[in-house]
Design a protein around this motif. Structure first.
Motif, mmCIF file in Angstrom:
data_model
loop_
_atom_site.group_PDB
_atom_site.id
_atom_site.type_symbol
_atom_site.label_atom_id
_atom_site.label_comp_id
_atom_site.label_asym_id
_atom_site.label_seq_id
_atom_site.Cartn_x
_atom_site.Cartn_y
_atom_site.Cartn_z
ATOM 1 N N GLU A 182 40.789 -37.745 10.918
ATOM 2 C CA GLU A 182 41.068 -37.088 12.193
ATOM 3 C C GLU A 182 40.109 -37.557 13.288
ATOM 4 O OE1 GLU A 182 43.349 -35.061 13.230
ATOM 5 O OE2 GLU A 182 44.407 -34.578 11.380
ATOM 6 N N LEU A 183 40.687 -37.804 14.490
ATOM 7 C CA LEU A 183 39.912 -38.098 15.693
ATOM 8 C C LEU A 183 40.210 -36.995 16.700
ATOM 9 C CD1 LEU A 183 40.255 -41.960 16.246
ATOM 10 C CD2 LEU A 183 38.133 -40.684 15.925
ATOM 11 N N LEU A 184 39.174 -36.261 17.111
ATOM 12 C CA LEU A 184 39.397 -35.077 17.931
ATOM 13 C C LEU A 184 38.403 -34.993 19.076
ATOM 14 C CD1 LEU A 184 39.744 -32.643 14.904
ATOM 15 C CD2 LEU A 184 41.626 -33.348 16.368
ATOM 16 N N PRO A 185 38.804 -34.352 20.209
ATOM 17 C CA PRO A 185 37.840 -34.064 21.273
ATOM 18 C C PRO A 185 36.717 -33.176 20.733
ATOM 19 C CG PRO A 185 40.088 -33.740 22.038
ATOM 20 C CD PRO A 185 40.164 -33.952 20.564
ATOM 21 N N LEU A 186 35.595 -33.168 21.420
ATOM 22 C CA LEU A 186 34.387 -32.539 20.896
ATOM 23 C C LEU A 186 34.593 -31.078 20.491
ATOM 24 C CD1 LEU A 186 31.424 -32.812 20.220
ATOM 25 C CD2 LEU A 186 30.873 -32.254 22.601
ATOM 26 N N GLU A 187 35.202 -30.265 21.377
ATOM 27 C CA GLU A 187 35.367 -28.846 21.062
ATOM 28 C C GLU A 187 36.283 -28.644 19.863
ATOM 29 O OE1 GLU A 187 33.636 -26.360 22.279
ATOM 30 O OE2 GLU A 187 32.539 -27.888 23.379
ATOM 31 N N GLU A 188 37.381 -29.396 19.796
ATOM 32 C CA GLU A 188 38.282 -29.301 18.640
ATOM 33 C C GLU A 188 37.597 -29.835 17.384
ATOM 34 O OE1 GLU A 188 42.158 -30.937 19.299
ATOM 35 O OE2 GLU A 188 42.214 -30.269 21.387
ATOM 36 N N TYR A 189 36.783 -30.826 17.551
ATOM 37 C CA TYR A 189 36.072 -31.423 16.419
ATOM 38 C C TYR A 189 35.149 -30.399 15.753
ATOM 39 C CZ TYR A 189 32.451 -34.238 14.091
ATOM 40 O OH TYR A 189 31.553 -34.742 13.189
#
Length: 366
Positions: A182-189
């Motif tokens: 998974e590659l996610l924006p910081l908050e979602e990460y």
């Protein structure tokens, strides 16, 4: 005299004959006139019928002409619509191609940014500031910062990179867990790390018998095939996917747990000795937020082959949500069905010179 009579009689007959002939001629003339009138009427009727049919044919031909004209218009409209659709498809394909090219360039740029802010020590992209920088511009995360730069060995002063923090906050972060891409924006990460199906968890079996840390996605297979703290391997005769599940165990032995599979969802039945009590609980091998979707029923009773012995004073029951596999062990020991040692003695029965206790587990969705 007689001659006169004969003559008169002949004249009379002749007169009557002529009269009858004249009357017959009149009848024949009348019949002939009737036939002529009837023929004229039939001719007139036929002419009217032909005229009506011709008018109807003309109407049909006019309608056909209108239909042909409408069909020509419809064909033109259809061709125009088809052309518009084809043009739209061409434009859409061009937009998708441009979008893919932009995404490819964006991904390449983000990858370059990730490489530039990656810590050279732990090889991870920082997820929180500050990001330290040496006088020569090399970056290092707060966890790995030392007295000297790990890249050029110059002394680390008090420099901090605001640009690195800005990049860190605006790029996608790759999940650090094994088998997860998974590659996610910081908050979602940050949220994903807590819920990732591949995050590392401790095997729910007794610590002294197993205690392995492994990806959540592999916990169930570990339990049913190789875990030394679980009894699935030894209790293969007990189907763990047919509910309610019933089996018995020795009351005073170290209690191994048991993996359960309910409609593809995995649970773990565990036993914890907390003198003078024995605690029974069921854990969900999944996320804590999913526990509210299920209801577990635990019954401790004498070993039975029917339901008759599951009623009465020698039965202890519990109903509630399953516990999370992420729950701390000490907290887990305070939840579930808690049965005292004294009550366990009353429930247990001798089977082949060993005290045994029966247990029944059921799972339902809420």
């Amino acid at each position: 005299m007689e001659a006169k009579r004969a003559k008169f009689s002949n004249n009379d007959v002749e007169t009557k004959r002529r009269k009858l002939g004249n009357e017959q001629q009149v009848v024949d003339d009348v019949d002939e006139e009737g036939k002529e009138d009837s023929g004229e009427n039939e001719t007139e009727l036929a002419s009217n019928k032909i005229r009506e049919l011709q008018e109807h044919i003309n109407e049909i031909e006019q309608e056909n002409d209108v239909i042909k004209k409408d069909r020509v218009v419809i064909t033109k409209d259809r061709d125009a619509i088809k052309k518009e659709r084809d043009d739209f498809k061409i434009d859409r394909d061009a937009i998708e191609k441009d979008r893919d090219a932009i995404k490819k360039d964006s991904d390449a740029f983000k990858e370059i940014c990730r490489e530039q802010v990656e810590c050279p020590v732990c090889l991870e992209v920082p997820t929180s500031g500050p990001v330290h920088v040496c006088p020569r511009g090399h970056l290092v995360c707060s966890t790995c910062k030392g007295a000297s730069c790990p890249t050029c060995r110059t002394s680390m002063l008090g420099g901090k990179s605001l640009l690195a923090v800005t990049v860190m906050e605006n790029i996608e972060h790759e999940c650090r867990h094994e088998d997860c891409d998974e590659l996610l924006p910081l908050e979602e990460y940050k949220l994903h790390l807590k819920l990732c199906p591949h995050r590392s968890v401790r095997c729910p079996a007794p610590q002294e018998l197993c205690g392995k840390d492994l990806p959540l996605s592999k916990v169930y297979d570990h339990i049913v095939s190789e875990c030394q703290g679980s009894s699935n391997e030894k209790k293969k005769h007990v189907p763990n996917d047919e509910f309610p599940v019933k089996f018995s165990f020795r009351a005073h032995k170290s209690c191994r747990g048991f993996g359960l599979s309910w409609k593809g969802v995995h649970f773990y039945l565990s036993f914890d000795k907390v003198p003078p009590f024995l605690v029974f609980n069921v854990q969900l091998i999944g996320n804590a937020s999913e526990c509210q979707d299920y209801e577990v029923h635990i019954a401790v009773h004498r070993p039975v082959s029917n339901d008759d012995e599951m009623e009465g004073k020698h039965v202890q029951r519990y109903s509630g949500e399953p516990l999370s596999i992420d729950m701390e062990r000490e907290v887990k020991k305070q939840s579930g069905l808690i049965v005292s040692t004294m009550q366990m003695k009353k429930i247990s029965v001798k089977v082949n010179d060993a005290s045994r206790i029966g247990i029944t587990i059921d799972v339902k969705s809420c």
